[in-house]
Design a protein around this motif. Structure first.
Motif: not given
Length: 369
Positions: A3, A9, A125, A205, A208, A212
């Motif tokens: 990504r 982002s 990530d 994660g 990410s 979010r």
């Protein structure tokens, strides 16, 4: 699947990193500007899952070390990451395959992107904290038995030091002393590891997750504070204004306390936050509302943007939230390394959902008044 970290982002990441910083980790406004400029000049940085990398890929955790109050005035020159990478490769005889944030909280969650862009390296990530902690060995790699050595430190002038220590605690002592001599803040890498090791020795994660969180604030319909609380399962500890502030920069730390006087439904309440770079403990009349390793974050009452400890000011209208840390910090080893007693407090850790829920009668995701 890779990504690319595009400008949208990065902006969401900055807001999320600020929330996960629990007041620390460095300024996200300045590091966002650096990351945006670096990716504009050199192209976006790929975000990769650890499973996408070969087992023997060398990952370089990195970030800033020192007092956040210093870092907002003493900026990096942009090539610190390249110096860290070159020296680490010389020491290990291996090529760095990817960078990783040592801590996702605060500006340290963004700084590796600034360094990765000109080197055309990906960011993994994952990170070593799932938040921000003040000390070098307060990372999941330490819990997993990964050696902190060799470590490399550098500053914006080009000075460079290599450390090989017998423990993470000695690494903290020596790097902290060096950071003071560098002017209060510097850049470093410790706990280098392979992708195979990182799969079980890091918090996966987390990049990410920060994106979010930032997106939830940005896209909130209605009150963004309420949206954020619902997104992360947080507790509203108090809403009010900053009425007292003590903050000192010494020995490579920012230490002090903040008092929030409740307003509206919280009128008459006084909540004190004690800090060491990060917000460590929230107290009301001697009662603990939340403590490390759980996260305590001060939000702007209108925008839900997290306010770092170095940017808290008298009179600000704020909402203080507490929310659970990653489960690894609630293990026996995790609590020993990052619980209240690790910071000199004479009480045991209790989860925020028990402390805050019992104290103020609210539950995760409840908006309050």
């Amino acid at each position: 699947m890779k990504r690319l970290l595009d400008p949208d982002s990065l902006r969401a990441l900055a807001r999320g990193c600020a929330v996960l910083g629990a007041g620390g980790g460095g300024d996200t406004y300045l590091t966002l500007l650096q990351a945006l400029q670096a990716t504009e000049d050199h192209g976006p940085v790929p975000l990769v899952d650890l499973d996408e990398l070969p087992d023997d890929s060398l990952i370089m955790p990195c970030g800033g070390i020192g007092a956040p109050t210093v870092s907002i005035e003493k900026l990096e020159n942009g090539n610190e990451g390249e110096r860290l990478r070159e020296q680490l490769e010389n020491l290990t005889g291996r090529k760095v395959a990817a960078l990783m944030a040592g801590e996702i909280g605060g500006g340290n969650g963004l700084l590796p992107i600034t360094w990765a862009a000109p080197m055309h390296l990906p960011l993994v990530d994952a990170d070593g904290m799932g938040r921000a902690f003040p000390e070098v060995p307060q990372v999941t790699m330490q819990l997993a038995g990964i050696s902190p050595s060799p470590a490399v430190m550098t500053d914006e002038r080009g000075n460079l030091i290599v450390f090989r220590t017998i423990s993470g605690q000695w690494m903290e002592r020596l790097e902290r002393a060096a950071a003071v001599e560098f002017g209060g803040a510097a850049s470093s890498t410790e706990f280098s590891l392979t992708a195979a090791e990182a799969r079980t020795a890091t918090i996966r994660g987390s990049v990410s997750l920060a994106i979010r969180i930032g997106a939830a604030i940005t896209r909130a319909e209605g009150d963004p504070v309420t949206a954020l609380i619902a997104e992360i399962g947080a507790f509203r500890l108090v809403s009010g204004k900053i009425t007292d502030l003590e903050r000192q920069t010494r020995s490579g730390w920012v230490r002090g306390s903040v008092v929030v006087e409740g307003l509206g439904a919280d009128a008459g309440r006084l909540v004190r936050l004690e800090l060491q770079n990060e917000n460590l403990v929230a107290l009301e009349g001697g009662r603990v509302l939340a403590s490390v390793p759980d996260l305590i974050t001060v939000l702007d009452a209108e925008t839900a943007d997290a306010i770092a400890t170095e940017r808290i000011r008298y009179g600000q209208r704020v909402t203080v939230i507490g929310f659970p840390c990653d489960p690894v910090w609630r293990t026996e080893k995790g609590i020993a390394a990052t619980g209240p007693r690790a910071f000199g407090y004479d009480f045991d850790y209790l989860p925020v959902e028990g402390l805050a829920g019992a104290a103020i009668g609210r539950f995760p995701g409840e908006a309050g008044d």
